[in-house]
Design an enzyme around this catalytic site. Structure first.
Site, PDB file in Angstrom:
ATOM      1  N   SER A  27      65.227  25.195  15.734  1.00  0.00           N
ATOM      2  CA  SER A  27      65.007  23.710  15.780  1.00  0.00           C
ATOM      3  C   SER A  27      64.146  23.061  16.869  1.00  0.00           C
ATOM      4  CB  SER A  27      66.428  22.852  15.795  1.00  0.00           C
ATOM      5  OG  SER A  27      67.117  23.372  16.841  1.00  0.00           O
TER       6      SER A  27
ATOM      7  N   HIS B 227      66.160  23.946   8.928  1.00  0.00           N
ATOM      8  CA  HIS B 227      64.545  23.621   9.208  1.00  0.00           C
ATOM      9  C   HIS B 227      63.874  24.577   8.216  1.00  0.00           C
ATOM     10  CE1 HIS B 227      65.733  20.889  12.273  1.00  0.00           C
ATOM     11  NE2 HIS B 227      66.401  21.792  12.740  1.00  0.00           N
TER      12      HIS B 227
ATOM     13  N   LYS C 212      67.552  16.959   6.502  1.00  0.00           N
ATOM     14  CA  LYS C 212      66.390  16.674   6.986  1.00  0.00           C
ATOM     15  C   LYS C 212      65.064  16.756   5.820  1.00  0.00           C
ATOM     16  CE  LYS C 212      68.342  19.104  10.933  1.00  0.00           C
ATOM     17  NZ  LYS C 212      69.294  17.908  11.229  1.00  0.00           N
TER      18      LYS C 212
HETATM   19  C1  LIG Z   1      69.766  24.272  13.016  1.00  0.00           C
HETATM   20  C2  LIG Z   1      70.389  22.913  12.749  1.00  0.00           C
HETATM   21  N1  LIG Z   1      71.733  23.135  12.148  1.00  0.00           N
HETATM   22  C3  LIG Z   1      72.648  21.918  11.965  1.00  0.00           C
HETATM   23  C4  LIG Z   1      72.337  20.885  12.335  1.00  0.00           C
HETATM   24  C5  LIG Z   1      73.087  19.810  12.219  1.00  0.00           C
HETATM   25  O1  LIG Z   1      72.905  19.177  10.858  1.00  0.00           O
HETATM   26  P1  LIG Z   1      73.051  17.647  10.778  1.00  0.00           P
HETATM   27  O2  LIG Z   1      72.297  16.841  11.457  1.00  0.00           O
HETATM   28  O3  LIG Z   1      72.767  17.508   9.154  1.00  0.00           O
HETATM   29  O4  LIG Z   1      74.602  17.254  11.275  1.00  0.00           O
HETATM   30  C6  LIG Z   1      70.939  20.588  12.956  1.00  0.00           C
HETATM   31  C7  LIG Z   1      70.724  19.371  13.268  1.00  0.00           C
HETATM   32  O5  LIG Z   1      69.821  19.134  14.213  1.00  0.00           O
HETATM   33  C8  LIG Z   1      70.140  21.690  13.329  1.00  0.00           C
HETATM   34  O6  LIG Z   1      68.763  21.506  13.763  1.00  0.00           O
END
Ligand SMILES: Cc1ncc(COP(=O)(O)O)c(C=O)c1O
Length: 408
Positions: free
Chosen positions: A196, A224, A255
């Site tokens: 991320s 992502h 996203k």
């Molecule tokens: C790799 C990853 N997993 C999980 C999440 C968490 O997801 P959410 O924002 O839908 O709670 C994010 C959020 O930025 C993320 O980048």
């Protein structure tokens, strides 16, 4: 009694100290016009522009990789769901909270991900926390890439399993960790598909091979890569032509999918187990109907409008190449997430200010979210951008870099 009082005051003091230190940092940045977090967007202007503080800006910090925020079909689905079900549910999913739209969404996800079944939760964060801590516990091993998302780290810590981390994207280091697991112990290996903060892709073929060889379960977070990797946006398995390799296919609905929530897709028995054992499903209210309907419609749009995945790939290549040519270090990204390394926190804040003053909406990511010395702009492109807009944004970032002496 006296002892308890002392203990209380120590706790209160450390809380006050944490609050003081953070607020001093935030207030200091605000005084220097270097604070750009939490700015409200007041309006969407087409797919690639937003109104912020009364100014229209090009959006280069969005997770909406396919440019689906505001898509008419998705908006209409949300409206219809409100008309049919109202704005909330009747409670948690297991009791009165399940609506037909939840079931339809889960079937849509399962089909999109080539899995037998899927379960949804109200956020991606909650999904990782609850799924990891439900699947492993004391006596088990959970083995995680060092740059995995915070929600995975928190899930691993909460699980009580032995939490082992391996050097980022280093499959030799992973193999060493696997070799040191006590014989007979259950192993769960977890990695982001696309990281991320760095935008690079996990060495998936080798990861799959190691998990098979060492008899480990494999969980992949596709936050992502959904809509980003693979010809039709189905994710990392499609990208590498290794369909059916992941045991626990996790993703978010916040996203590429312009809604909110998280999911896991996998075998029927896994999903049924999670429905009856994971605490974020059992003890937290169901996803609102408008969000569930918007998410379902989004998966349909991805398949109906395949040009979006193609355009995102083209735009990502242009953005990465263009920033490199302008002299920036973008690490090993291959995707729409493009880190523009600035070095110090101050350099990242100053770059942001210079770019935003020129109506280019980028944001900084600083330590401790990234290692000290690797503070950056975390810039993104989407399928909604046009080539000439991207060129202009890169010129703005270049001029910002020149202003603070980062590039020549
Ligand atoms: C790799 C990853 N997993 C999980 C999440 C968490 O997801 P959410 O924002 O839908 O709670 C994010 C959020 O930025 C993320 O980048």
């Amino acid at each position: 009694m006296e002892k308890e009082k002392t203990q209380d005051s120590i706790t209160a003091d450390s809380i006050s100290e944490r609050i003081r230190v953070m607020n001093a940092r935030v207030d200091g940045l605000k005084e220097q016009d270097l604070y750009f977090y939490n700015q409200p967007i007041t309006e969407l202007r087409g797919g690639s522009r937003v109104l912020v503080n009364g100014r229209e800006m090009g959006m280069y910090a969005s997770y909406s990789y396919l440019g689906l925020v505001g898509h008419p079909k998705i908006n209409a689905a949300a409206h219809q769901a409100i008309d049919r079900y109202g704005t909330g549910t009747h409670g948690v999913r297991s009791l009165a909270g399940t609506l037909m739209v939840h079931r339809e969404l889960e079937e849509t996800i399962a089909s999109f991900k080539g899995a037998e079944a899927a379960i949804t939760y109200t956020s991606g964060y909650a999904t990782n926390l609850t799924v990891v801590s439900t699947l492993v516990g004391r006596g088990d091993y959970v083995i995680s890439d060092k740059l995995n998302h915070a929600s995975i780290v928190d899930g691993c810590l909460m699980s009580g399993a032995k939490f082992v981390r391996f050097r980022h994207n280093d499959m030799q280091a992973l193999e060493e960790r696997l070799q040191h697991v006590e014989s007979g112990a259950t192993k769960l290996v977890i990695a982001d598909s696309v990281f991320s903060m760095d935008g690079d892709i996990i060495d998936f073929p080798k990861l799959v091979e190691l998990c098979r060889r060492y008899d480990a379960w494999l969980m992949i977070d596709e936050a992502h890569s959904l809509g980003v990797l693979g010809k039709t946006g189905r994710g990392i398995e499609e990208h590498f032509g290794l369909e059916g390799s992941i045991d626990i296919k996790m993703g978010t609905l916040s996203k590429t999918i312009p809604s909110v929530g998280g999911y896991v897709a996998g075998k029927k028995d896994l999903i049924q187990y999670l429905r009856h054992a994971s605490r974020a499903y059992i003890f937290s209210a169901a996803l609102p109907p408008a969000s569930a309907a918007a998410a379902k419609a989004s998966f349909e749009v991805i398949l109906e409008e395949p040009w979006r995945v193609e355009k995102l790939n083209k735009n990502s290549k242009q953005f990465i190449q263009g920033l490199k040519e302008r002299g920036f270090d973008t690490l090993f990204t291959e995707t729409a997430i493009v880190p523009v390394i600035c070095g110090t926190d101050e350099a990242a804040f100053s770059m942001t200010r210079a770019a935003q003053h020129k109506d280019t909406f980028v944001l900084p990511v600083v330590s401790p979210a990234v290692p000290p010395g690797l503070s950056r702009l975390r810039a993104t492109v989407t399928a909604a951008h046009e080539a000439d807009e991207i060129e202009k944004a890169m010129d703005v970032i270049y001029n910002a870099g020149k202003e603070i002496g980062m590039v020549n």
